[in-house]
Design a protein around this motif. Structure first.
Motif, PDB file in Angstrom:
ATOM      1  N   ALA A  84      19.782  -4.949 -39.334  1.00 28.86           N
ATOM      2  CA  ALA A  84      19.475  -6.335 -38.975  1.00 28.86           C
ATOM      3  C   ALA A  84      18.156  -6.779 -39.595  1.00 28.86           C
ATOM      4  O   ALA A  84      17.183  -6.029 -39.624  1.00 28.86           O
ATOM      5  N   ARG A  85      18.159  -7.994 -40.077  1.00 25.47           N
ATOM      6  CA  ARG A  85      16.939  -8.599 -40.621  1.00 25.47           C
ATOM      7  C   ARG A  85      16.452  -9.731 -39.738  1.00 25.47           C
ATOM      8  O   ARG A  85      15.310 -10.133 -39.819  1.00 25.47           O
ATOM      9  N   GLY A  86      17.337 -10.264 -38.912  1.00 26.05           N
ATOM     10  CA  GLY A  86      16.975 -11.373 -38.043  1.00 26.05           C
ATOM     11  C   GLY A  86      16.648 -10.908 -36.638  1.00 26.05           C
ATOM     12  O   GLY A  86      16.806  -9.735 -36.288  1.00 26.05           O
ATOM     13  N   ALA A  87      16.228 -11.855 -35.811  1.00 23.71           N
ATOM     14  CA  ALA A  87      15.913 -11.572 -34.405  1.00 23.71           C
ATOM     15  C   ALA A  87      17.134 -11.761 -33.512  1.00 23.71           C
ATOM     16  O   ALA A  87      17.293 -11.070 -32.515  1.00 23.71           O
ATOM     17  N   THR A  88      17.996 -12.709 -33.885  1.00 24.95           N
ATOM     18  CA  THR A  88      19.222 -12.984 -33.123  1.00 24.95           C
ATOM     19  C   THR A  88      20.388 -12.851 -34.094  1.00 24.95           C
ATOM     20  O   THR A  88      20.742 -13.795 -34.795  1.00 24.95           O
ATOM     21  N   VAL A  89      20.953 -11.657 -34.141  1.00 24.47           N
ATOM     22  CA  VAL A  89      21.984 -11.325 -35.123  1.00 24.47           C
ATOM     23  C   VAL A  89      23.320 -11.219 -34.404  1.00 24.47           C
ATOM     24  O   VAL A  89      23.427 -10.607 -33.348  1.00 24.47           O
ATOM     25  N   ILE A  90      24.344 -11.849 -34.981  1.00 22.97           N
ATOM     26  CA  ILE A  90      25.695 -11.771 -34.427  1.00 22.97           C
ATOM     27  C   ILE A  90      26.639 -11.217 -35.484  1.00 22.97           C
ATOM     28  O   ILE A  90      26.289 -11.121 -36.662  1.00 22.97           O
ATOM     29  N   GLU A  91      27.849 -10.877 -35.040  1.00 30.67           N
ATOM     30  CA  GLU A  91      28.836 -10.253 -35.934  1.00 30.67           C
ATOM     31  C   GLU A  91      30.098 -11.102 -36.029  1.00 30.67           C
ATOM     32  O   GLU A  91      30.676 -11.483 -35.011  1.00 30.67           O
ATOM     33  N   LEU A  92      30.513 -11.382 -37.238  1.00 31.72           N
ATOM     34  CA  LEU A  92      31.835 -11.943 -37.474  1.00 31.72           C
ATOM     35  C   LEU A  92      32.775 -10.746 -37.513  1.00 31.72           C
ATOM     36  O   LEU A  92      32.715  -9.939 -38.434  1.00 31.72           O
ATOM     37  N   LYS A  93      33.589 -10.607 -36.469  1.00 25.80           N
ATOM     38  CA  LYS A  93      34.374  -9.384 -36.280  1.00 25.80           C
ATOM     39  C   LYS A  93      35.662  -9.395 -37.108  1.00 25.80           C
ATOM     40  O   LYS A  93      36.005  -8.429 -37.744  1.00 25.80           O
TER      41      LYS A  93
END
Length: 170
Positions: A84-93
């Protein structure tokens, strides 16, 4: 094409489309027992029903005249924290389309929704996994500004597939 969030009643058709799409694209790569194990674990009606009910997931359906043409799953948490490079990271599953309906802009519509949803959620990075030998999907994601950040793997039964972790900082 209409987009709408998945509801509990969508579990069976969503599971069926997920399994059918996966088998059409990748089924030839696996031993029958590995494929069956994977499908049961990832594309069963019970598994999908649990995902629909999970508040950490958002599942968008693409339909036309009541027919399910595709779907996209967003996990509102980081799938690969080590990268992760961001603080709020999400995943496109998953972003799947019906094999009989490809090339009609379904994937683009779902990806546009996913990126808008990520922004609305406050995500500053989106991660996704893509098969290393799927240049079409890689090209699609690159059009949206995603790039490879790591080599990872993906298990289908006992078979290990080499995958690429793609990500986009928003």
């Amino acid at each position: 094409m209409d987009l709408r969030l998945a509801a509990a009643a969508d579990a069976a058709p969503l599971a069926e489309l997920g399994a059918r799409s996966f088998v059409a694209k990748f089924g030839h790569l696996y031993r029958p027992e590995d494929l069956a194990s994977f499908l049961q674990g990832s594309h069963s009606t019970d598994k999908v029903a649990g995902e629909i009910a999970d508040p950490r997931l958002r599942i968008m359906l693409a339909e036309e005249d009541g027919r399910l043409l595709g779907f996209c799953k967003l996990v509102m948490e980081c799938g690969w924290p080590d990268h992760a490079r961001g603080a709020t990271v999400i995943e496109l599953k998953q972003l799947y389309t019906d094999p009989e309906a490809t090339g009609r802009g379904i994937g683009a519509g779902l990806m546009d929704w996913a990126m808008a949803e990520a922004t609305s959620f406050g995500a500053d990075e989106v991660q996704l996994s893509v098969y290393s030998d799927n240049p079409g999907a890689q090209k699609f994601y690159a059009r949206y500004g995603f790039g490879k950040v790591a080599d990872i793997h993906f298990m289908v039964g006992d078979q290990r597939d080499e995958e690429f972790l793609f990500a986009k900082v928003i």
